[in-house]
Design a protein around this motif. Structure first.
Motif, PDB file in Angstrom:
ATOM      1  N   THR A  59       0.828  -1.209   0.000  1.00 39.04           N
ATOM      2  CA  THR A  59       0.000   0.000   0.000  1.00 39.04           C
ATOM      3  C   THR A  59       0.855   1.250   0.000  1.00 39.04           C
ATOM      4  O   THR A  59       0.597   2.198  -0.757  1.00 39.04           O
ATOM      5  CB  THR A  59      -0.933  -0.006   1.223  1.00 39.04           C
ATOM      6  OG1 THR A  59      -1.751  -1.184   1.196  1.00 39.04           O
ATOM      7  CG2 THR A  59      -1.832   1.222   1.217  1.00 39.04           C
ATOM      8  N   VAL A  60       1.888   1.263   0.836  1.00 43.69           N
ATOM      9  CA  VAL A  60       2.766   2.441   0.884  1.00 43.69           C
ATOM     10  C   VAL A  60       3.465   2.638  -0.461  1.00 43.69           C
ATOM     11  O   VAL A  60       3.530   3.762  -0.984  1.00 43.69           O
ATOM     12  CB  VAL A  60       3.795   2.282   2.025  1.00 43.69           C
ATOM     13  CG1 VAL A  60       4.839   3.396   1.965  1.00 43.69           C
ATOM     14  CG2 VAL A  60       3.091   2.314   3.368  1.00 43.69           C
ATOM     15  N   LEU A  61       3.988   1.563  -1.028  1.00 47.42           N
ATOM     16  CA  LEU A  61       4.650   1.679  -2.325  1.00 47.42           C
ATOM     17  C   LEU A  61       3.682   2.141  -3.414  1.00 47.42           C
ATOM     18  O   LEU A  61       4.026   2.987  -4.258  1.00 47.42           O
ATOM     19  CB  LEU A  61       5.271   0.344  -2.720  1.00 47.42           C
ATOM     20  CG  LEU A  61       6.478  -0.126  -1.898  1.00 47.42           C
ATOM     21  CD1 LEU A  61       6.930  -1.504  -2.353  1.00 47.42           C
ATOM     22  CD2 LEU A  61       7.631   0.860  -2.009  1.00 47.42           C
ATOM     23  N   SER A  62       2.467   1.607  -3.411  1.00 50.77           N
ATOM     24  CA  SER A  62       1.489   1.996  -4.428  1.00 50.77           C
ATOM     25  C   SER A  62       1.101   3.463  -4.279  1.00 50.77           C
ATOM     26  O   SER A  62       0.920   4.170  -5.279  1.00 50.77           O
ATOM     27  CB  SER A  62       0.242   1.106  -4.328  1.00 50.77           C
ATOM     28  OG  SER A  62       0.567  -0.248  -4.563  1.00 50.77           O
ATOM     29  N   ILE A  63       0.959   3.935  -3.047  1.00 50.27           N
ATOM     30  CA  ILE A  63       0.630   5.342  -2.827  1.00 50.27           C
ATOM     31  C   ILE A  63       1.732   6.235  -3.384  1.00 50.27           C
ATOM     32  O   ILE A  63       1.464   7.231  -4.076  1.00 50.27           O
ATOM     33  CB  ILE A  63       0.414   5.613  -1.325  1.00 50.27           C
ATOM     34  CG1 ILE A  63      -0.887   4.964  -0.851  1.00 50.27           C
ATOM     35  CG2 ILE A  63       0.375   7.108  -1.043  1.00 50.27           C
ATOM     36  CD1 ILE A  63      -1.101   5.041   0.646  1.00 50.27           C
ATOM     37  N   ILE A  64       2.976   5.884  -3.091  1.00 54.21           N
ATOM     38  CA  ILE A  64       4.097   6.699  -3.581  1.00 54.21           C
ATOM     39  C   ILE A  64       4.141   6.688  -5.097  1.00 54.21           C
ATOM     40  O   ILE A  64       4.303   7.729  -5.740  1.00 54.21           O
ATOM     41  CB  ILE A  64       5.414   6.183  -2.979  1.00 54.21           C
ATOM     42  CG1 ILE A  64       5.417   6.396  -1.449  1.00 54.21           C
ATOM     43  CG2 ILE A  64       6.615   6.889  -3.608  1.00 54.21           C
ATOM     44  CD1 ILE A  64       6.613   5.792  -0.750  1.00 54.21           C
TER      45      ILE A  64
END
Length: 337
Positions: free
Chosen positions: A262-267
């Protein structure tokens, strides 16, 4: 007598059976560093690379956000002028900034959600397939993930091209009655999908999800491989259905994996630029700007205002840091509970 005198002179002093002689030599410390300092010294080359490639450019970006940098400063005929918060005030007073922020946030929310849902579904499917079929599907999915962002934009621009796009051709192949019932029209010849901001972002969502879900699927598959099969067998014996098993067993055990994804996708989705640039054919449609496109347009379109572009980039960086830190803190709190 002979043995006693020999021992007294220290001649034959072999150790007793079962005991080892302690070596009086100290360990060789050629570096001369204490043991606790060795890991930190080994980190120095990596930290220097990070500082040179990331921290220094970020520092320069922040400095430029408080300066006026135009053609004279680029040519070197005039030094950069400090303007304080004027660049930030100018962009906050511009309606394009707020529309770009809205486009960025809405796109990221939809794209991240769809990528996680599709990637998780494909990952579960891969876990259910046999080894050969799973390998075949993984290889096919990774082809999409390996396509460079610019090539992704080119592919989807061709698919939705107004004159030669395959989407318009496929829609025209539908029976007129069915097309009218579904879409309210029967003729799709020359439909300009990429001229309108709404349809442009629909295409961009398809493009980003198509290229992003394989990485999520493979990551979920790797996480599923680490879950003991005994848990699923026990759930099956207890009569648990597929959805209940996923919600009670798979989802809790894959929370760390989903947190990272999720964090990677948000970035990644907050700072999408290449695909949008190709689909839009450059910063032409201001209604379709996101923050990355708006920053490039401010910095490089005539007359160039690199200070304003840097200010927009700083705002985007701060938003990403806030969202990422907040989400990571929530995950850590849930793990502690």
């Amino acid at each position: 007598m002979a043995n006693t005198s020999t021992i007294a002179r220290g001649g034959d002093q072999s150790p007793a059976p079962g005991r080892r002689r302690r070596s009086s030599a100290r360990p060789n410390r050629a570096s001369g560093l204490p043991p606790w300092a060795v890991p930190y010294v080994l980190l120095v080359p990596g930290l220097l690379v990070i500082a040179g490639l990331l921290l220094y450019p970020l520092f320069q970006l922040i400095v430029m956000a408080f300066q006026k940098v135009g053609i004279p400063q680029i040519k070197g005929t005039r030094p950069a002028e400090w303007v304080g918060w004027d660049n930030f005030t100018r962009i906050f007073d511009n309606d394009i900034f707020w529309s770009s922020l809205r486009n960025t946030v809405l796109f990221a929310v939809i794209a991240v959600s769809l990528s996680l849902v599709v990637g998780t579904a494909v990952g579960v499917l891969l876990h259910k397939l046999g080894k050969k079929m799973s390998l075949l599907v993984v290889v096919g999915c990774m082809f999409a993930w390996a396509v460079p962002p610019v090539a992704q934009g080119v592919i989807w621009r061709w698919l939705f091209d107004a004159d030669a796009g395959i989407i318009n051709w496929a829609l025209n192949m539908l029976p007129d009655g069915l097309s009218t019932a579904l879409f309210g029209r029967a003729d799709w010849t020359g439909e300009p999908w990429l001229n309108d901001a709404f349809s442009l972002y629909v295409v961009l969502i398809f493009c980003v999800v198509w290229a992003g879900f394989p990485f999520i699927a493979v990551s979920v598959l790797a996480g599923l491989k680490g879950i003991p099969t005994e848990l699923y067998e026990a759930a099956r014996v207890d009569g648990s259905g597929a959805w209940l098993t996923f919600r009670k067993i798979t989802l809790p055990l894959l929370k760390p994996v989903f947190a990272v994804l999720t964090v990677l996708s948000i970035i990644w989705d907050f700072k999408v630029f290449s695909q949008l640039y190709v689909l839009m054919n450059g910063p032409t449609n201001r209604e379709g700007f996101n923050l990355s496109m708006y920053a490039v347009a401010e910095a490089f379109k005539a007359p160039p205002k690199m200070g304003s572009g840097a200010a927009i980039s700083v705002v985007l960086t701060v938003i990403l840091l806030i969202v990422t830190v907040f989400y990571v803190r929530q995950i850590v709190k849930q793990e502690e509970m």
